[in-house]
Design a protein around this motif. Structure first.
Motif, PDB file in Angstrom:
ATOM      1  N   PHE A 101     -25.384  13.727  67.270  1.00 41.66           N
ATOM      2  CA  PHE A 101     -25.018  13.296  65.569  1.00 41.66           C
ATOM      3  C   PHE A 101     -24.271  13.399  64.672  1.00 41.66           C
ATOM      4  O   PHE A 101     -23.916  12.642  64.107  1.00 41.66           O
ATOM      5  CB  PHE A 101     -26.594  14.146  64.911  1.00 41.66           C
ATOM      6  N   PRO A 102     -23.828  14.187  64.941  1.00 43.00           N
ATOM      7  CA  PRO A 102     -22.422  14.599  63.750  1.00 43.00           C
ATOM      8  C   PRO A 102     -21.119  13.873  63.932  1.00 43.00           C
ATOM      9  O   PRO A 102     -21.125  12.949  62.865  1.00 43.00           O
ATOM     10  CB  PRO A 102     -22.037  16.633  63.784  1.00 43.00           C
ATOM     11  N   ILE A 103     -21.459  13.462  65.464  1.00 38.46           N
ATOM     12  CA  ILE A 103     -20.198  12.287  65.652  1.00 38.46           C
ATOM     13  C   ILE A 103     -20.261  10.855  65.313  1.00 38.46           C
ATOM     14  O   ILE A 103     -19.962  10.994  64.837  1.00 38.46           O
ATOM     15  CB  ILE A 103     -19.962  12.441  67.181  1.00 38.46           C
ATOM     16  N   TYR A 104     -21.823  10.908  65.219  1.00 35.07           N
ATOM     17  CA  TYR A 104     -21.964   9.742  65.017  1.00 35.07           C
ATOM     18  C   TYR A 104     -21.751   9.282  63.279  1.00 35.07           C
ATOM     19  O   TYR A 104     -21.213   8.222  62.941  1.00 35.07           O
ATOM     20  CB  TYR A 104     -23.693   9.389  64.983  1.00 35.07           C
ATOM     21  N   VAL A 105     -21.916  10.689  62.501  1.00 32.78           N
ATOM     22  CA  VAL A 105     -22.000  10.224  61.150  1.00 32.78           C
ATOM     23  C   VAL A 105     -20.660  10.176  60.604  1.00 32.78           C
ATOM     24  O   VAL A 105     -20.407   9.375  60.124  1.00 32.78           O
ATOM     25  CB  VAL A 105     -22.573  12.204  60.761  1.00 32.78           C
ATOM     26  N   LEU A 106     -19.386  11.463  61.814  1.00 36.93           N
ATOM     27  CA  LEU A 106     -18.520  10.492  61.481  1.00 36.93           C
ATOM     28  C   LEU A 106     -17.771   9.338  61.683  1.00 36.93           C
ATOM     29  O   LEU A 106     -16.845   8.821  60.713  1.00 36.93           O
ATOM     30  CB  LEU A 106     -17.677  12.027  62.344  1.00 36.93           C
ATOM     31  N   LEU A 107     -18.645   9.016  63.319  1.00 37.19           N
ATOM     32  CA  LEU A 107     -17.915   7.765  63.432  1.00 37.19           C
ATOM     33  C   LEU A 107     -18.790   6.353  62.112  1.00 37.19           C
ATOM     34  O   LEU A 107     -17.694   6.117  61.973  1.00 37.19           O
ATOM     35  CB  LEU A 107     -18.828   7.158  64.496  1.00 37.19           C
ATOM     36  N   LEU A 157     -16.732   3.580  57.621  1.00 40.34           N
ATOM     37  CA  LEU A 157     -16.719   2.808  55.889  1.00 40.34           C
ATOM     38  C   LEU A 157     -15.891   3.094  55.589  1.00 40.34           C
ATOM     39  O   LEU A 157     -14.764   1.936  54.724  1.00 40.34           O
ATOM     40  CB  LEU A 157     -17.998   3.743  55.919  1.00 40.34           C
ATOM     41  N   LEU A 158     -14.861   4.457  55.679  1.00 42.17           N
ATOM     42  CA  LEU A 158     -13.397   4.347  55.481  1.00 42.17           C
ATOM     43  C   LEU A 158     -12.885   2.313  55.947  1.00 42.17           C
ATOM     44  O   LEU A 158     -11.942   2.409  55.079  1.00 42.17           O
ATOM     45  CB  LEU A 158     -12.749   5.536  55.594  1.00 42.17           C
ATOM     46  N   ILE A 159     -12.414   2.532  56.772  1.00 42.82           N
ATOM     47  CA  ILE A 159     -11.921   1.696  57.487  1.00 42.82           C
ATOM     48  C   ILE A 159     -12.168   0.224  56.929  1.00 42.82           C
ATOM     49  O   ILE A 159     -11.048  -0.599  56.443  1.00 42.82           O
ATOM     50  CB  ILE A 159     -11.786   1.440  58.756  1.00 42.82           C
ATOM     51  N   ILE A 160     -13.275  -0.266  56.593  1.00 46.07           N
ATOM     52  CA  ILE A 160     -14.016  -0.948  55.491  1.00 46.07           C
ATOM     53  C   ILE A 160     -13.269  -1.246  53.817  1.00 46.07           C
ATOM     54  O   ILE A 160     -13.025  -1.974  53.780  1.00 46.07           O
ATOM     55  CB  ILE A 160     -14.897  -1.225  55.912  1.00 46.07           C
ATOM     56  N   ILE A 161     -13.507   0.004  54.087  1.00 47.37           N
ATOM     57  CA  ILE A 161     -12.844   0.393  52.213  1.00 47.37           C
ATOM     58  C   ILE A 161     -11.179  -0.208  52.380  1.00 47.37           C
ATOM     59  O   ILE A 161     -11.209  -0.589  51.724  1.00 47.37           O
ATOM     60  CB  ILE A 161     -13.447   1.696  52.009  1.00 47.37           C
ATOM     61  N   GLY A 162     -10.527   0.745  53.201  1.00 47.14           N
ATOM     62  CA  GLY A 162      -9.091   0.155  53.906  1.00 47.14           C
ATOM     63  C   GLY A 162      -8.853  -1.155  53.915  1.00 47.14           C
ATOM     64  O   GLY A 162      -8.374  -1.631  53.083  1.00 47.14           O
TER      65      GLY A 162
END
Length: 212
Positions: A25-31, A36-41
């Motif tokens: 579950f944490p891995i999914y959250v990190l992904l 999201l960060l990639i999209i923002i970038g």
């Protein structure tokens, strides 16, 4: 008995499966956060590209209206005419060939200029630092009337600046010397107009409005 045994084993297996799934579950959250960060970038990068593109378009539009652009500051006499040197609001050309005074006058006129007029110490010093050790024709002559010296641009010779060599102007061996030149040390000398010397052309600073 067997049913209870199988039920216990099934529950144990199910518990283990849930236990194994929970750490992912944490891995999914990190992904998800990474995406999201990639999209923002990407959005920020596209925004910057758009801004740069807009600035370039403005620059191109400005250059279209003003062909000189920044070159007008770097090359006041014109970026396509870098053999012309700027000094105190005017442009000067120092020839690399030697010709007669008349030929020099005509060559200057063909470049929308005239043989140089020297009207004061600042220009005199500028010219003599560029012409030292050589002879250069200037726009001074007494061709029409011996002894009546005139500047080609109509400047007043009588009350204006003068820098003749000692004993000049004169005649050499009964031969009239009707054309002025800068001598090898910068002083003025009169000389036979048919002799050959380098020459200096002078013209006004190009105006942006002429090419706008």
């Amino acid at each position: 008995m067997d049913e209870e045994k199988y039920r216990d084993q099934f529950q144990t297996y199910t518990g283990r499966r849930n236990f194994l799934q929970r750490p992912f579950f944490p891995i999914y959250v990190l992904l998800a956060v990474s995406y999201l960060l990639i999209i923002i970038g990407l959005v920020v990068a596209l925004s910057k590209i758009t801004t740069v593109s807009s600035e370039l378009n403005k620059t191109h539009a400005s250059l279209a209206k003003d062909p000189f652009g920044s070159d007008f500051v770097l090359f006041p006499c014109g970026s396509d005419n870098r053999q012309w040197e700027y000094f105190n609001g005017k442009c000067y050309f120092f020839s690399l060939e030697t010709v007669s005074w008349t030929r020099a006058r005509n060559l200057c006129q063909s470049s929308d200029s005239q043989l140089v007029t020297i009207d004061g110490f600042p220009k005199q010093f500028f010219l003599q630092t560029r012409t030292r050790n050589e002879r250069f024709w200037i726009g001074l002559h007494d061709i029409q009337t011996e002894g009546e010296w005139k500047w080609l641009d109509g400047s007043d010779y009588i009350t204006g600046f003068k820098n003749w060599k000692a004993g000049e102007p004169n005649s050499y061996r009964n031969t009239d010397e009707d054309c002025g030149q800068l001598w090898i040390n910068g002083e003025w000398n009169d000389y036979d107009c048919s002799s050959i010397s380098y020459y200096v052309c002078e013209k006004a600073l190009p105006s942006k409005s002429r090419v706008a």
